[in-house]
Motif scaffolding. Structure first.
Motif, PDB file in Angstrom:
ATOM      1  N   TYR A   1       1.042   3.637   1.837  1.00 51.60           N
ATOM      2  CA  TYR A   1       1.469   4.136   3.148  1.00 51.60           C
ATOM      3  C   TYR A   1       2.627   3.335   3.743  1.00 51.60           C
ATOM      4  O   TYR A   1       3.093   3.640   4.843  1.00 51.60           O
ATOM      5  CB  TYR A   1       0.311   4.064   4.156  1.00 51.60           C
ATOM      6  CG  TYR A   1      -0.889   4.941   3.849  1.00 51.60           C
ATOM      7  CD1 TYR A   1      -0.774   6.073   3.053  1.00 51.60           C
ATOM      8  CD2 TYR A   1      -2.137   4.644   4.391  1.00 51.60           C
ATOM      9  CE1 TYR A   1      -1.879   6.861   2.786  1.00 51.60           C
ATOM     10  CE2 TYR A   1      -3.245   5.440   4.136  1.00 51.60           C
ATOM     11  CZ  TYR A   1      -3.108   6.540   3.336  1.00 51.60           C
ATOM     12  OH  TYR A   1      -4.198   7.326   3.080  1.00 51.60           O
TER      13      TYR A   1
ATOM     14  N   GLU B   1     -10.871  10.825   3.922  1.00 56.34           N
ATOM     15  CA  GLU B   1     -11.042  10.372   5.312  1.00 56.34           C
ATOM     16  C   GLU B   1     -10.789  11.520   6.295  1.00 56.34           C
ATOM     17  O   GLU B   1     -10.929  11.337   7.508  1.00 56.34           O
ATOM     18  CB  GLU B   1     -10.082   9.220   5.623  1.00 56.34           C
ATOM     19  CG  GLU B   1     -10.485   7.912   4.991  1.00 56.34           C
ATOM     20  CD  GLU B   1      -9.510   6.785   5.310  1.00 56.34           C
ATOM     21  OE1 GLU B   1      -8.714   6.913   6.249  1.00 56.34           O
ATOM     22  OE2 GLU B   1      -9.548   5.771   4.587  1.00 56.34           O
TER      23      GLU B   1
ATOM     24  N   TYR C   1     -17.244   0.591   3.033  1.00 60.71           N
ATOM     25  CA  TYR C   1     -15.861   0.964   2.692  1.00 60.71           C
ATOM     26  C   TYR C   1     -14.998  -0.282   2.814  1.00 60.71           C
ATOM     27  O   TYR C   1     -15.204  -1.096   3.735  1.00 60.71           O
ATOM     28  CB  TYR C   1     -15.424   2.042   3.686  1.00 60.71           C
ATOM     29  CG  TYR C   1     -14.155   2.792   3.358  1.00 60.71           C
ATOM     30  CD1 TYR C   1     -13.704   2.947   2.048  1.00 60.71           C
ATOM     31  CD2 TYR C   1     -13.422   3.398   4.380  1.00 60.71           C
ATOM     32  CE1 TYR C   1     -12.547   3.670   1.773  1.00 60.71           C
ATOM     33  CE2 TYR C   1     -12.267   4.124   4.112  1.00 60.71           C
ATOM     34  CZ  TYR C   1     -11.835   4.251   2.800  1.00 60.71           C
ATOM     35  OH  TYR C   1     -10.693   4.958   2.542  1.00 60.71           O
TER      36      TYR C   1
ATOM     37  N   ASP D   1      -3.148   2.122  -4.264  1.00 60.07           N
ATOM     38  CA  ASP D   1      -4.204   2.391  -3.278  1.00 60.07           C
ATOM     39  C   ASP D   1      -5.056   1.126  -3.111  1.00 60.07           C
ATOM     40  O   ASP D   1      -4.820   0.102  -3.776  1.00 60.07           O
ATOM     41  CB  ASP D   1      -5.031   3.634  -3.655  1.00 60.07           C
ATOM     42  CG  ASP D   1      -5.902   3.482  -4.897  1.00 60.07           C
ATOM     43  OD1 ASP D   1      -6.097   2.345  -5.377  1.00 60.07           O
ATOM     44  OD2 ASP D   1      -6.389   4.510  -5.390  1.00 60.07           O
ATOM     45  N   SER D   2      -6.028   1.185  -2.238  1.00 64.13           N
ATOM     46  CA  SER D   2      -6.810  -0.015  -1.907  1.00 64.13           C
ATOM     47  C   SER D   2      -7.481  -0.609  -3.142  1.00 64.13           C
ATOM     48  O   SER D   2      -7.532  -1.821  -3.301  1.00 64.13           O
ATOM     49  CB  SER D   2      -7.895   0.323  -0.895  1.00 64.13           C
ATOM     50  OG  SER D   2      -7.330   0.924   0.210  1.00 64.13           O
TER      51      SER D   2
ATOM     52  N   HIS E   1      -7.064  13.619   1.676  1.00 61.79           N
ATOM     53  CA  HIS E   1      -7.790  12.350   1.527  1.00 61.79           C
ATOM     54  C   HIS E   1      -9.213  12.549   2.059  1.00 61.79           C
ATOM     55  O   HIS E   1      -9.405  13.262   3.054  1.00 61.79           O
ATOM     56  CB  HIS E   1      -7.060  11.262   2.336  1.00 61.79           C
ATOM     57  CG  HIS E   1      -7.461   9.877   1.950  1.00 61.79           C
ATOM     58  ND1 HIS E   1      -8.578   9.271   2.464  1.00 61.79           N
ATOM     59  CD2 HIS E   1      -6.907   8.990   1.091  1.00 61.79           C
ATOM     60  CE1 HIS E   1      -8.680   8.053   1.938  1.00 61.79           C
ATOM     61  NE2 HIS E   1      -7.672   7.859   1.102  1.00 61.79           N
TER      62      HIS E   1
ATOM     63  N   SER F   1     -11.900   4.714  -1.465  1.00 63.04           N
ATOM     64  CA  SER F   1     -11.967   6.179  -1.504  1.00 63.04           C
ATOM     65  C   SER F   1     -11.889   6.698  -2.936  1.00 63.04           C
ATOM     66  O   SER F   1     -12.234   7.836  -3.196  1.00 63.04           O
ATOM     67  CB  SER F   1     -10.865   6.776  -0.644  1.00 63.04           C
ATOM     68  OG  SER F   1      -9.621   6.315  -1.087  1.00 63.04           O
TER      69      SER F   1
ATOM     70  N   CYS G   1     -10.978   7.145  10.567  1.00 58.71           N
ATOM     71  CA  CYS G   1      -9.560   6.750  10.624  1.00 58.71           C
ATOM     72  C   CYS G   1      -8.881   7.714  11.593  1.00 58.71           C
ATOM     73  O   CYS G   1      -8.845   8.921  11.331  1.00 58.71           O
ATOM     74  CB  CYS G   1      -8.949   6.886   9.224  1.00 58.71           C
ATOM     75  SG  CYS G   1      -7.151   6.998   9.253  1.00 58.71           S
TER      76      CYS G   1
ATOM     77  N   HIS H   1      -6.325  10.245   9.960  1.00 54.55           N
ATOM     78  CA  HIS H   1      -6.855  11.371   9.190  1.00 54.55           C
ATOM     79  C   HIS H   1      -7.780  12.271  10.019  1.00 54.55           C
ATOM     80  O   HIS H   1      -7.808  13.475   9.834  1.00 54.55           O
ATOM     81  CB  HIS H   1      -7.635  10.846   7.969  1.00 54.55           C
ATOM     82  CG  HIS H   1      -6.747  10.310   6.899  1.00 54.55           C
ATOM     83  ND1 HIS H   1      -6.403   8.989   6.822  1.00 54.55           N
ATOM     84  CD2 HIS H   1      -6.100  10.927   5.871  1.00 54.55           C
ATOM     85  CE1 HIS H   1      -5.596   8.804   5.778  1.00 54.55           C
ATOM     86  NE2 HIS H   1      -5.403   9.958   5.198  1.00 54.55           N
TER      87      HIS H   1
ATOM     88  N   ASN I   1     -12.233  -0.618   3.976  1.00 59.11           N
ATOM     89  CA  ASN I   1     -11.612  -0.662   5.315  1.00 59.11           C
ATOM     90  C   ASN I   1     -12.634  -1.197   6.317  1.00 59.11           C
ATOM     91  O   ASN I   1     -13.223  -0.446   7.103  1.00 59.11           O
ATOM     92  CB  ASN I   1     -11.184   0.744   5.773  1.00 59.11           C
ATOM     93  CG  ASN I   1     -10.196   1.415   4.843  1.00 59.11           C
ATOM     94  OD1 ASN I   1     -10.312   1.314   3.634  1.00 59.11           O
ATOM     95  ND2 ASN I   1      -9.234   2.111   5.409  1.00 59.11           N
TER      96      ASN I   1
ATOM     97  N   HIS J   1       0.854  -1.188   0.000  1.00 63.79           N
ATOM     98  CA  HIS J   1       0.000   0.000   0.000  1.00 63.79           C
ATOM     99  C   HIS J   1       0.896   1.246   0.000  1.00 63.79           C
ATOM    100  O   HIS J   1       2.032   1.214   0.474  1.00 63.79           O
ATOM    101  CB  HIS J   1      -0.951  -0.002   1.216  1.00 63.79           C
ATOM    102  CG  HIS J   1      -1.939   1.124   1.132  1.00 63.79           C
ATOM    103  ND1 HIS J   1      -1.735   2.330   1.767  1.00 63.79           N
ATOM    104  CD2 HIS J   1      -3.098   1.246   0.438  1.00 63.79           C
ATOM    105  CE1 HIS J   1      -2.757   3.128   1.477  1.00 63.79           C
ATOM    106  NE2 HIS J   1      -3.589   2.492   0.678  1.00 63.79           N
TER     107      HIS J   1
ATOM    108  N   SER K   1      -8.175   9.985  -3.443  1.00 64.10           N
ATOM    109  CA  SER K   1      -7.620   8.777  -2.825  1.00 64.10           C
ATOM    110  C   SER K   1      -6.100   8.868  -2.971  1.00 64.10           C
ATOM    111  O   SER K   1      -5.585   9.751  -3.682  1.00 64.10           O
ATOM    112  CB  SER K   1      -8.110   7.534  -3.577  1.00 64.10           C
ATOM    113  OG  SER K   1      -7.501   7.482  -4.861  1.00 64.10           O
ATOM    114  N   THR K   2      -5.367   7.941  -2.347  1.00 63.04           N
ATOM    115  CA  THR K   2      -3.903   8.017  -2.487  1.00 63.04           C
ATOM    116  C   THR K   2      -3.497   7.808  -3.954  1.00 63.04           C
ATOM    117  O   THR K   2      -2.583   8.471  -4.444  1.00 63.04           O
ATOM    118  CB  THR K   2      -3.184   6.997  -1.578  1.00 63.04           C
ATOM    119  OG1 THR K   2      -3.616   5.673  -1.906  1.00 63.04           O
ATOM    120  CG2 THR K   2      -3.457   7.274  -0.115  1.00 63.04           C
TER     121      THR K   2
ATOM    122  N   PHE L   1      -7.332  -5.778   6.743  1.00 60.12           N
ATOM    123  CA  PHE L   1      -8.488  -5.820   5.832  1.00 60.12           C
ATOM    124  C   PHE L   1      -8.036  -5.933   4.375  1.00 60.12           C
ATOM    125  O   PHE L   1      -8.756  -6.481   3.537  1.00 60.12           O
ATOM    126  CB  PHE L   1      -9.415  -4.607   6.049  1.00 60.12           C
ATOM    127  CG  PHE L   1      -8.939  -3.322   5.424  1.00 60.12           C
ATOM    128  CD1 PHE L   1      -9.145  -3.043   4.080  1.00 60.12           C
ATOM    129  CD2 PHE L   1      -8.283  -2.362   6.186  1.00 60.12           C
ATOM    130  CE1 PHE L   1      -8.701  -1.860   3.504  1.00 60.12           C
ATOM    131  CE2 PHE L   1      -7.834  -1.183   5.624  1.00 60.12           C
ATOM    132  CZ  PHE L   1      -8.041  -0.933   4.283  1.00 60.12           C
ATOM    133  N   MET L   2      -6.847  -5.430   4.082  1.00 61.71           N
ATOM    134  CA  MET L   2      -6.348  -5.494   2.696  1.00 61.71           C
ATOM    135  C   MET L   2      -5.984  -6.940   2.337  1.00 61.71           C
ATOM    136  O   MET L   2      -6.306  -7.429   1.250  1.00 61.71           O
ATOM    137  CB  MET L   2      -5.126  -4.589   2.540  1.00 61.71           C
ATOM    138  CG  MET L   2      -5.452  -3.124   2.739  1.00 61.71           C
ATOM    139  SD  MET L   2      -4.009  -2.070   2.578  1.00 61.71           S
ATOM    140  CE  MET L   2      -4.791  -0.472   2.803  1.00 61.71           C
TER     141      MET L   2
END
Ligand code: 13P
Length: 303
Positions: free
Chosen positions: A27, A200, A113, A41-42, A198, A130, A172, A175, A115, A25, A214-215, A64-65
């Motif tokens: 991050y 969030e 979502y 991103d997700s 973002h 997102s 989150c 964020h 997440n 990811h 989103s990212t 969750f990913m």
């Protein structure tokens, strides 16, 4: 230095032996991003997981990913190098609590979502990330939407759709703790920079930003824009990729508090160990796996 070189070599070797792919990811730390086959991103990572020809997916991200990858690619081994890398936002909704809320809003479509835990996805009509939340919500027939669990992303969508959005009280922490004052202070410190955040982030932060992405959207914007200075309102791990891909531009973290401790738990040693031992392994058992697959696949078909 030599040690790191040997470690990287070992990871490459193991990856080949196992026919593994490393997904990271945006991050994750710079060194994890640099060894990954795909960084994204997700949404991008879910799509790659669902289409990958590898036998093993090493998911450098949070629970969750990896669960999403295990749901979309049930025939593959999915490894999460650090088993305790969770997502506090995902933990803010449970299957039981959702069941209770659904009973109070019978006509509403449940939009969840990504997440979120697999058991919650299993009770949902469709998932979002997102990058596609508004598009997915607008694609639905229902006029009333129960949006779970991120209230900030839900508010962002509510501000742009005609549908009635019922929010869940989740957020989150990384964020949500960014304030309008943080944004204004960053603008003052870099008065010639544009601000992207973002969704969030809190509504007042989103409203005061120039762009909301989103990212993955931030990566694309940074590449395509002629702006040379950008304030980045998301987890600071994204700066690694932004700087690497855009050496002629300058990026500034909106706040130093934009730090997700869970995303930083993955290390090169843990990736090596995961590939050696084929643990920790993430599995999602039936019937949850099949039930959770439907809303994820519905999302992938829309966006
Ligand atoms: P993206 O889908 O934008 O990468 O966001 C994922 C996430 O977990 C944000 O906190």
């Amino acid at each position: 230095m030599e040690e790191k070189k040997a470690l990287l070599e070992r990871i490459r070797e193991l990856k080949k032996q196992r026919n593994a792919v490393i997904l990271a990811h945006n991050y994750q730390t710079g060194e994890i991003q640099d060894i990954a086959d795909f960084v994204g991103d997700s949404f991008e990572l879910s799509r790659i997981a669902s289409q990958s020809a590898a036998d093993v997916i090493v998911f450098c991200g949070v629970t969750f990913m990896a669960e999403t990858a295990a749901i979309l690619a049930p025939d593959k081994v999915v490894l999460l190098p650090e088993i305790s890398a969770g997502c506090p936002l995902a933990d803010m909704v449970t299957a039981k609590a959702l069941q209770e809320k659904k009973a109070r809003h019978k006509g509403a479509a449940v939009v969840t979502y990504i997440n979120s835990p697999a058991e919650v996805k299993a009770q949902s009509d469709i998932c979002v990330t997102s990058s596609n939340a508004l598009r997915v919500v607008d694609s639905l027939d229902a006029d009333e939407i129960l949006f779970v669990p991120d209230m900030n992303l839900g508010s962002f969508v509510a501000g742009q759709t005609k549908k009635k959005i019922i929010l869940w009280h989740g957020y989150c922490p990384t964020h949500h703790h960014v304030t309008l004052q943080d944004l204004l202070a960053a603008r003052e410190a870099h008065s010639d920079a544009v601000v992207m955040v973002h969704p969030e982030c809190r509504p007042e932060v989103v409203k005061a930003a120039d762009y909301v992405f989103s990212t993955g959207g931030m990566i694309k914007f940074a590449r395509d824009t002629s702006f040379k200075k950008i304030i980045v309102g998301t987890e600071t791990g994204l700066l690694h990729r932004l700087e690497k891909e855009n050496p002629e531009k300058q990026f500034f973290a909106l706040s130093r508090r934009l730090f997700c401790p869970n995303m930083k738990l993955t290390t090169l040693e843990k990736v090596r160990r995961a590939l050696e031992t084929m643990e920790p392994r993430i599995t999602v058992l039936l019937p949850v796996r099949e039930l959770a697959r439907k809303p994820l696949e519905r999302m992938l078909a829309v966006a």
